[in-house]
Motif scaffolding. Structure first.
Motif, PDB file in Angstrom:
ATOM      1  N   ILE A  10       0.863  -1.183   0.000  1.00 29.38           N
ATOM      2  CA  ILE A  10       0.000   0.000   0.000  1.00 29.38           C
ATOM      3  C   ILE A  10       0.897   1.230   0.000  1.00 29.38           C
ATOM      4  O   ILE A  10       1.669   1.446   0.939  1.00 29.38           O
ATOM      5  CB  ILE A  10      -0.936   0.004   1.220  1.00 29.38           C
ATOM      6  N   HIS A  11       0.817   1.999  -1.043  1.00 26.03           N
ATOM      7  CA  HIS A  11       1.678   3.173  -1.197  1.00 26.03           C
ATOM      8  C   HIS A  11       1.120   4.349  -0.399  1.00 26.03           C
ATOM      9  O   HIS A  11      -0.091   4.528  -0.296  1.00 26.03           O
ATOM     10  CB  HIS A  11       1.801   3.537  -2.666  1.00 26.03           C
ATOM     11  N   GLY A  12       2.039   5.131   0.144  1.00 23.20           N
ATOM     12  CA  GLY A  12       1.627   6.271   0.948  1.00 23.20           C
ATOM     13  C   GLY A  12       2.790   7.200   1.200  1.00 23.20           C
ATOM     14  O   GLY A  12       3.741   7.256   0.414  1.00 23.20           O
ATOM     15  N   ILE A 114      -5.004 -14.152   0.444  1.00 22.77           N
ATOM     16  CA  ILE A 114      -5.108 -13.390  -0.794  1.00 22.77           C
ATOM     17  C   ILE A 114      -6.481 -12.764  -1.014  1.00 22.77           C
ATOM     18  O   ILE A 114      -6.577 -11.640  -1.521  1.00 22.77           O
ATOM     19  CB  ILE A 114      -4.717 -14.282  -2.011  1.00 22.77           C
ATOM     20  N   ASN A 115      -7.559 -13.460  -0.653  1.00 22.56           N
ATOM     21  CA  ASN A 115      -8.895 -12.942  -0.969  1.00 22.56           C
ATOM     22  C   ASN A 115      -9.182 -11.589  -0.316  1.00 22.56           C
ATOM     23  O   ASN A 115      -9.564 -10.632  -1.007  1.00 22.56           O
ATOM     24  CB  ASN A 115      -9.966 -13.958  -0.601  1.00 22.56           C
ATOM     25  N   PRO A 116      -9.040 -11.446   1.007  1.00 20.26           N
ATOM     26  CA  PRO A 116      -9.303 -10.128   1.598  1.00 20.26           C
ATOM     27  C   PRO A 116      -8.317  -9.063   1.137  1.00 20.26           C
ATOM     28  O   PRO A 116      -8.705  -7.892   0.988  1.00 20.26           O
ATOM     29  CB  PRO A 116      -9.203 -10.382   3.109  1.00 20.26           C
ATOM     30  N   LEU A 117      -7.077  -9.449   0.895  1.00 18.19           N
ATOM     31  CA  LEU A 117      -6.110  -8.469   0.393  1.00 18.19           C
ATOM     32  C   LEU A 117      -6.515  -7.950  -0.982  1.00 18.19           C
ATOM     33  O   LEU A 117      -6.359  -6.758  -1.281  1.00 18.19           O
ATOM     34  CB  LEU A 117      -4.713  -9.084   0.321  1.00 18.19           C
ATOM     35  N   GLU A 118      -7.051  -8.826  -1.826  1.00 21.11           N
ATOM     36  CA  GLU A 118      -7.477  -8.413  -3.161  1.00 21.11           C
ATOM     37  C   GLU A 118      -8.677  -7.470  -3.088  1.00 21.11           C
ATOM     38  O   GLU A 118      -8.772  -6.505  -3.850  1.00 21.11           O
ATOM     39  CB  GLU A 118      -7.810  -9.640  -4.011  1.00 21.11           C
ATOM     40  N   VAL A 119      -9.602  -7.724  -2.170  1.00 21.92           N
ATOM     41  CA  VAL A 119     -10.745  -6.813  -1.999  1.00 21.92           C
ATOM     42  C   VAL A 119     -10.252  -5.433  -1.570  1.00 21.92           C
ATOM     43  O   VAL A 119     -10.697  -4.408  -2.083  1.00 21.92           O
ATOM     44  CB  VAL A 119     -11.746  -7.371  -0.965  1.00 21.92           C
ATOM     45  N   ILE A 120      -9.334  -5.399  -0.620  1.00 18.99           N
ATOM     46  CA  ILE A 120      -8.786  -4.125  -0.143  1.00 18.99           C
ATOM     47  C   ILE A 120      -8.047  -3.403  -1.269  1.00 18.99           C
ATOM     48  O   ILE A 120      -8.197  -2.185  -1.451  1.00 18.99           O
ATOM     49  CB  ILE A 120      -7.864  -4.369   1.061  1.00 18.99           C
ATOM     50  N   ARG A 121      -7.244  -4.131  -2.028  1.00 13.47           N
ATOM     51  CA  ARG A 121      -6.528  -3.526  -3.157  1.00 13.47           C
ATOM     52  C   ARG A 121      -7.503  -2.903  -4.145  1.00 13.47           C
ATOM     53  O   ARG A 121      -7.332  -1.758  -4.579  1.00 13.47           O
ATOM     54  CB  ARG A 121      -5.680  -4.586  -3.885  1.00 13.47           C
ATOM     55  N   GLN A 122      -8.534  -3.661  -4.499  1.00 17.05           N
ATOM     56  CA  GLN A 122      -9.505  -3.176  -5.467  1.00 17.05           C
ATOM     57  C   GLN A 122     -10.222  -1.931  -4.956  1.00 17.05           C
ATOM     58  O   GLN A 122     -10.425  -0.959  -5.694  1.00 17.05           O
ATOM     59  CB  GLN A 122     -10.511  -4.296  -5.763  1.00 17.05           C
ATOM     60  N   TYR A 123     -10.580  -1.944  -3.690  1.00 14.69           N
ATOM     61  CA  TYR A 123     -11.286  -0.803  -3.109  1.00 14.69           C
ATOM     62  C   TYR A 123     -10.406   0.446  -3.098  1.00 14.69           C
ATOM     63  O   TYR A 123     -10.828   1.531  -3.525  1.00 14.69           O
ATOM     64  CB  TYR A 123     -11.740  -1.138  -1.684  1.00 14.69           C
ATOM     65  N   LEU A 124      -9.176   0.308  -2.607  1.00 11.37           N
ATOM     66  CA  LEU A 124      -8.286   1.468  -2.528  1.00 11.37           C
ATOM     67  C   LEU A 124      -7.970   2.035  -3.910  1.00 11.37           C
ATOM     68  O   LEU A 124      -7.944   3.252  -4.104  1.00 11.37           O
ATOM     69  CB  LEU A 124      -6.989   1.081  -1.818  1.00 11.37           C
ATOM     70  N   ASN A 125      -7.727   1.159  -4.875  1.00 11.59           N
ATOM     71  CA  ASN A 125      -7.370   1.632  -6.216  1.00 11.59           C
ATOM     72  C   ASN A 125      -8.531   2.311  -6.908  1.00 11.59           C
ATOM     73  O   ASN A 125      -8.353   3.315  -7.609  1.00 11.59           O
ATOM     74  CB  ASN A 125      -6.857   0.468  -7.059  1.00 11.59           C
ATOM     75  N   ASP A 126      -9.725   1.760  -6.735  1.00 11.69           N
ATOM     76  CA  ASP A 126     -10.904   2.366  -7.341  1.00 11.69           C
ATOM     77  C   ASP A 126     -11.105   3.781  -6.806  1.00 11.69           C
ATOM     78  O   ASP A 126     -11.325   4.732  -7.559  1.00 11.69           O
ATOM     79  CB  ASP A 126     -12.137   1.504  -7.066  1.00 11.69           C
ATOM     80  N   HIS A 128      -8.805   5.650  -5.313  1.00 14.19           N
ATOM     81  CA  HIS A 128      -7.648   6.470  -5.657  1.00 14.19           C
ATOM     82  C   HIS A 128      -7.804   7.084  -7.045  1.00 14.19           C
ATOM     83  O   HIS A 128      -7.492   8.266  -7.258  1.00 14.19           O
ATOM     84  CB  HIS A 128      -6.379   5.618  -5.608  1.00 14.19           C
ATOM     85  N   GLU A 129      -8.292   6.293  -8.008  1.00 12.68           N
ATOM     86  CA  GLU A 129      -8.496   6.797  -9.364  1.00 12.68           C
ATOM     87  C   GLU A 129      -9.532   7.915  -9.383  1.00 12.68           C
ATOM     88  O   GLU A 129      -9.369   8.912 -10.099  1.00 12.68           O
ATOM     89  CB  GLU A 129      -8.927   5.658 -10.290  1.00 12.68           C
ATOM     90  N   ARG A 130     -10.569   7.755  -8.594  1.00 14.92           N
ATOM     91  CA  ARG A 130     -11.614   8.789  -8.558  1.00 14.92           C
ATOM     92  C   ARG A 130     -11.096  10.079  -7.921  1.00 14.92           C
ATOM     93  O   ARG A 130     -11.497  11.180  -8.308  1.00 14.92           O
ATOM     94  CB  ARG A 130     -12.831   8.277  -7.795  1.00 14.92           C
ATOM     95  N   ARG A 131     -10.207   9.952  -6.933  1.00 12.49           N
ATOM     96  CA  ARG A 131      -9.711  11.121  -6.222  1.00 12.49           C
ATOM     97  C   ARG A 131      -8.699  11.923  -7.046  1.00 12.49           C
ATOM     98  O   ARG A 131      -8.327  13.030  -6.641  1.00 12.49           O
ATOM     99  CB  ARG A 131      -9.072  10.699  -4.900  1.00 12.49           C
ATOM    100  N   LYS A 132      -8.261  11.406  -8.171  1.00 16.74           N
ATOM    101  CA  LYS A 132      -7.337  12.164  -9.011  1.00 16.74           C
ATOM    102  C   LYS A 132      -7.994  13.427  -9.559  1.00 16.74           C
ATOM    103  O   LYS A 132      -7.311  14.406  -9.883  1.00 16.74           O
ATOM    104  CB  LYS A 132      -6.840  11.286 -10.164  1.00 16.74           C
ATOM    105  N   HIS A 200      -2.673   4.172  -3.365  1.00 10.92           N
ATOM    106  CA  HIS A 200      -3.101   2.992  -4.097  1.00 10.92           C
ATOM    107  C   HIS A 200      -2.362   1.770  -3.570  1.00 10.92           C
ATOM    108  O   HIS A 200      -1.515   1.869  -2.675  1.00 10.92           O
ATOM    109  CB  HIS A 200      -2.832   3.158  -5.590  1.00 10.92           C
ATOM    110  N   ALA A 201      -2.687   0.587  -4.135  1.00  7.55           N
ATOM    111  CA  ALA A 201      -2.105  -0.655  -3.640  1.00  7.55           C
ATOM    112  C   ALA A 201      -1.876  -1.622  -4.792  1.00  7.55           C
ATOM    113  O   ALA A 201      -2.484  -1.495  -5.862  1.00  7.55           O
ATOM    114  CB  ALA A 201      -3.016  -1.285  -2.587  1.00  7.55           C
ATOM    115  N   GLU A 202      -0.992  -2.584  -4.553  1.00  5.83           N
ATOM    116  CA  GLU A 202      -0.747  -3.639  -5.529  1.00  5.83           C
ATOM    117  C   GLU A 202      -0.548  -4.959  -4.798  1.00  5.83           C
ATOM    118  O   GLU A 202      -0.111  -4.975  -3.641  1.00  5.83           O
ATOM    119  CB  GLU A 202       0.471  -3.307  -6.397  1.00  5.83           C
ATOM    120  N   ILE A 203      -0.879  -6.040  -5.478  1.00  2.54           N
ATOM    121  CA  ILE A 203      -0.792  -7.381  -4.899  1.00  2.54           C
ATOM    122  C   ILE A 203       0.361  -8.137  -5.535  1.00  2.54           C
ATOM    123  O   ILE A 203       0.553  -8.101  -6.747  1.00  2.54           O
ATOM    124  CB  ILE A 203      -2.104  -8.169  -5.126  1.00  2.54           C
ATOM    125  N   ASP A 204       1.108  -8.825  -4.679  1.00  2.00           N
ATOM    126  CA  ASP A 204       2.135  -9.758  -5.141  1.00  2.00           C
ATOM    127  C   ASP A 204       1.749 -11.117  -4.592  1.00  2.00           C
ATOM    128  O   ASP A 204       1.777 -11.340  -3.372  1.00  2.00           O
ATOM    129  CB  ASP A 204       3.513  -9.338  -4.612  1.00  2.00           C
TER     130      ASP A 204
END
Length: 212
Positions: A10-12, A114-126, A128-132, A200-204
């Motif tokens: 999670i970038h910050g 992985i499942n909850p991390l992916e939900v969190i990633r998707q939520y934060l990124n969605d 983040h894009e809107r807040r641009k 935003h966030a990314e999954i590895d």
């Protein structure tokens, strides 16, 4: 099938007050654990439906099953507290802080399922894009629709909701679980994006990397 292990970055930004960091980590932990418990509840309904019709327990105030994978436990009052949710997460599935870089920009890196991390990633990124768009202001209805889209797009949530409905659950039956274990914990992360603590966030996916 057991969930794969995942790694989320999670970038910050650094130079953040300690009190704000404490709140962020607590909210992130609660979101992760709530999503895990939601999956466990849905999987538990599938198991007990072999013997009882859905819903097994018609009232949240009279004992809603919050099931670890090998047992059924109950919360007498609804909604469950953060401590009650946390108590349902096995030690092997807890969120682990694996790396931090407190520069600007920096990042927070966590290990977990992985499942909850992916939900969190998707939520934060969605979000983040809107807040641009600095002029963007999200209404309550837009926020609700955004959450609904994320739940529909994420198979970990959508697949379990679909199975529960096939077993006889209604939207009204599922609303308390979705509101308290998915919607509210994710929305609690908004304030940390608004304060630029996180972006935003990314999954590895650890398993995918190990198989290469």
């Amino acid at each position: 099938m057991p969930q794969r292990q995942g790694r989320i970055r999670i970038h910050g930004h650094g130079e953040v007050e300690v009190a704000l960091v404490e709140e962020y980590l607590a909210d992130l932990k609660h979101a992760y654990e709530s999503l895990l418990v939601f999956e466990s509840v849905m999987d538990g309904f599938k198991r007990v439906s072999r013997e009882f019709p859905f819903p097994v327990y018609p009232g949240l105030m009279y004992g809603w099953p919050l099931g670890p994978r090998r047992a059924v436990r109950y919360v007498r009052d609804w909604p469950p507290t953060a401590d009650e949710v946390s108590s349902l997460v096995p030690h092997s599935e807890q969120l682990i802080l694996s790396a931090v870089r407190l520069s600007s920009p920096g990042f927070w890196e966590f290990l977990g399922k992985i499942n909850p991390l992916e939900v969190i990633r998707q939520y934060l990124n969605d979000r983040h894009e809107r807040r641009k768009d600095r002029e963007y202001r999200e209404s309550a209805e837009e926020r609700r629709l955004r959450l609904e889209n994320i739940k529909l797009e994420n198979e970990a949530i959508a697949g379990r909701v679909r199975i529960a409905k096939e077993l006889g659950a209604t939207d009204k039956d599922l609303a308390p679980l979705l509101n308290e274990l998915v919607n509210k914990p994710l929305l609690a992360l908004d304030r940390h994006q608004d304060k630029d603590i996180i972006e935003h966030a990314e999954i590895d996916n650890d398993q995918d990397r190990n198989e290469r």
